[in-house]
Scaffold this motif. Structure first.
Motif, PDB file in Angstrom:
ATOM      1  N   GLN A 152       0.830  -1.215   0.000  1.00  0.00           N
ATOM      2  CA  GLN A 152       0.000   0.000   0.000  1.00  0.00           C
ATOM      3  C   GLN A 152       0.856   1.254   0.000  1.00  0.00           C
ATOM      4  N   PHE A 153       1.913   1.260   0.813  1.00  0.00           N
ATOM      5  CA  PHE A 153       2.812   2.408   0.832  1.00  0.00           C
ATOM      6  C   PHE A 153       3.444   2.629  -0.541  1.00  0.00           C
ATOM      7  N   PHE A 154       3.851   1.547  -1.164  1.00  0.00           N
ATOM      8  CA  PHE A 154       4.503   1.663  -2.459  1.00  0.00           C
ATOM      9  C   PHE A 154       3.560   2.139  -3.556  1.00  0.00           C
ATOM     10  N   LEU A 155       2.369   1.581  -3.580  1.00  0.00           N
ATOM     11  CA  LEU A 155       1.518   1.741  -4.753  1.00  0.00           C
ATOM     12  C   LEU A 155       0.424   2.795  -4.651  1.00  0.00           C
ATOM     13  N   SER A 156      -0.122   2.994  -3.456  1.00  0.00           N
ATOM     14  CA  SER A 156      -1.287   3.874  -3.371  1.00  0.00           C
ATOM     15  C   SER A 156      -1.000   5.253  -2.816  1.00  0.00           C
ATOM     16  N   GLY A 157      -0.222   5.347  -1.746  1.00  0.00           N
ATOM     17  CA  GLY A 157      -0.047   6.623  -1.064  1.00  0.00           C
ATOM     18  C   GLY A 157       0.509   7.727  -1.918  1.00  0.00           C
ATOM     19  N   PHE A 158       1.740   7.562  -2.410  1.00  0.00           N
ATOM     20  CA  PHE A 158       2.352   8.673  -3.133  1.00  0.00           C
ATOM     21  C   PHE A 158       1.765   8.841  -4.523  1.00  0.00           C
ATOM     22  N   ILE A 159       1.246   7.762  -5.120  1.00  0.00           N
ATOM     23  CA  ILE A 159       0.611   7.903  -6.436  1.00  0.00           C
ATOM     24  C   ILE A 159      -0.623   8.797  -6.329  1.00  0.00           C
ATOM     25  N   GLY A 160      -1.432   8.559  -5.284  1.00  0.00           N
ATOM     26  CA  GLY A 160      -2.607   9.407  -5.089  1.00  0.00           C
ATOM     27  C   GLY A 160      -2.230  10.851  -4.864  1.00  0.00           C
ATOM     28  N   GLU A 161      -1.164  11.098  -4.094  1.00  0.00           N
ATOM     29  CA  GLU A 161      -0.717  12.462  -3.835  1.00  0.00           C
ATOM     30  C   GLU A 161      -0.230  13.130  -5.113  1.00  0.00           C
ATOM     31  N   LEU A 162       0.520  12.411  -5.922  1.00  0.00           N
ATOM     32  CA  LEU A 162       1.038  12.980  -7.157  1.00  0.00           C
ATOM     33  C   LEU A 162      -0.078  13.272  -8.156  1.00  0.00           C
ATOM     34  N   ILE A 163      -1.080  12.399  -8.192  1.00  0.00           N
ATOM     35  CA  ILE A 163      -2.217  12.637  -9.090  1.00  0.00           C
ATOM     36  C   ILE A 163      -2.939  13.922  -8.689  1.00  0.00           C
ATOM     37  N   THR A 164      -3.160  14.081  -7.384  1.00  0.00           N
ATOM     38  CA  THR A 164      -3.811  15.300  -6.893  1.00  0.00           C
ATOM     39  C   THR A 164      -2.965  16.522  -7.165  1.00  0.00           C
ATOM     40  N   ARG A 165      -1.666  16.391  -6.928  1.00  0.00           N
ATOM     41  CA  ARG A 165      -0.746  17.506  -7.088  1.00  0.00           C
ATOM     42  C   ARG A 165      -0.722  18.022  -8.532  1.00  0.00           C
ATOM     43  N   ASN A 166      -0.851  17.109  -9.484  1.00  0.00           N
ATOM     44  CA  ASN A 166      -0.720  17.485 -10.877  1.00  0.00           C
ATOM     45  C   ASN A 166      -2.045  17.487 -11.632  1.00  0.00           C
ATOM     46  N   SER A 167      -3.142  17.488 -10.902  1.00  0.00           N
ATOM     47  CA  SER A 167      -4.446  17.484 -11.548  1.00  0.00           C
ATOM     48  C   SER A 167      -4.669  18.774 -12.329  1.00  0.00           C
ATOM     49  N   PRO A 168      -4.977  18.688 -13.626  1.00  0.00           N
ATOM     50  CA  PRO A 168      -5.184  19.905 -14.419  1.00  0.00           C
ATOM     51  C   PRO A 168      -6.460  20.650 -14.057  1.00  0.00           C
TER      52      PRO A 168
END
Length: 316
Positions: free
Chosen positions: A289-305
């Motif tokens: 979960q740490f590898f796959l979900s946490g930072f991916i979700g944050e990066l998606i939010t961070r770069n949402s157009p």
């Protein structure tokens, strides 16, 4: 153009004529070329009608009106995108910020070379329920951001070089941390000026406990993004690796106990009855979960157009 004044507002119909006239007096007295950008954050009173009348009588006044209430950060971001002045001044619309501070703020940016100058309401006329949380918040923000010379991060009265507001993105409730955002963008010459604070003349404060709590949550988010925003694997990879290591050790313990029990005539070890078996499963799942979900979700939010697209009902 010398100055753009960006004023986010929500339900401030009574103060707007007085504030507009006050700004005009200051600008005319100092010979500034300027614009005033009112950003109406979905007001439900007559604020927009008042702004229309002010704009009809004064070419310096422009406005954007949101179709609903989005918050102060979206309002500031919208104003920053439209600001044309060499120096951008932000202030609240409730008359607690004095336009008489504008000339000195302008001078500090233009002559002293500051990237950003934040106001400090050293003597406040707010109730204790607002001033005490504000002091706690500012102490924490100084510690986390490393900007130790600022006493009031959230003061609405600030001045910026135009380049600063064009290279930072204010979203969510990040208006509290604009100095921190500027620092992270490379604008490190940040100053402070003691400014006059006036008691609220009209309306009522929008400050509440939820803003205090959310402020700390946003500070944690901003700290994380500044440390790991472009290298999330450094934190999530470390946590994930630790979880996998714990799970792997637990599996080894289970296997050793199984082997020992197989060589024993009096005791037989059942894997599924061991706490280590479930510990290993939980640790491995947490690691994934740490590898796959946490930072991916944050990066998606961070770069949402779509993060800073707001529905504008009217532009004046």
């Amino acid at each position: 153009m010398d100055i753009s004044v960006v004023i986010p507002l929500y339900n401030e119909e009574e103060s707007l004529p007085e504030l507009s006239a006050w700004i005009k007096r200051v600008m005319d007295a100092n010979g500034f070329t300027y614009e005033v950008l009112f950003i109406d954050d979905g007001s439900t009173d007559r604020s927009l009608d008042v702004i229309r009348k002010l704009a009809a009588a004064d070419d310096h006044i422009h406005a954007v009106s949101f179709s609903r209430n989005y918050g102060k950060s979206p309002a500031l971001d919208t104003g920053f995108r439209r600001a044309k002045g060499d120096v951008v001044i932000t202030m609240d619309a409730d008359l607690q910020d004095s336009p008489d501070e504008i000339p000195e703020l302008y001078r500090m940016i233009r002559e002293e070379g500051y990237d950003l100058v934040s106001g400090w309401k050293k003597k406040r006329y707010d109730p204790l329920s607002k001033t005490l949380p504000t002091k706690l918040f500012n102490a924490t923000a100084r510690k986390v951001s490393g900007i130790k010379n600022l006493h009031d991060f959230n003061c609405g009265l600030k001045a910026y070089r135009n380049a600063v507001v064009k290279h930072i993105e204010v979203y969510g409730d990040m208006h509290r941390y604009i100095p921190y955002l500027a620092k992270n963008a490379g604008y490190t010459k940040i100053g402070e000026k003691v400014v006059h604070h006036q008691a609220r003349k009209y309306g009522h404060t929008k400050f509440g406990l939820d803003r205090f709590v959310n402020g700390y949550l946003d500070l944690g988010t901003l700290w994380f993004q500044s440390k790991f925003g472009v290298k999330p694997m450094h934190i999530f990879g470390l946590l994930g690796s630790l979880m996998f290591l714990i799970g792997f050790l637990a599996v080894l313990v289970v296997l050793v106990l199984k082997v020992i029990s197989m060589n024993s005539d009096t005791y037989h070890f059942y894997v599924t009855k061991s706490v280590y078996f479930y510990l290993s499963l939980a640790a491995m799942v947490m690691g994934l979960q740490f590898f796959l979900s946490g930072f991916i979700g944050e990066l998606i939010t961070r770069n949402s157009p779509e993060r800073n697209n707001y529905l504008i009902a009217e532009e004046i």
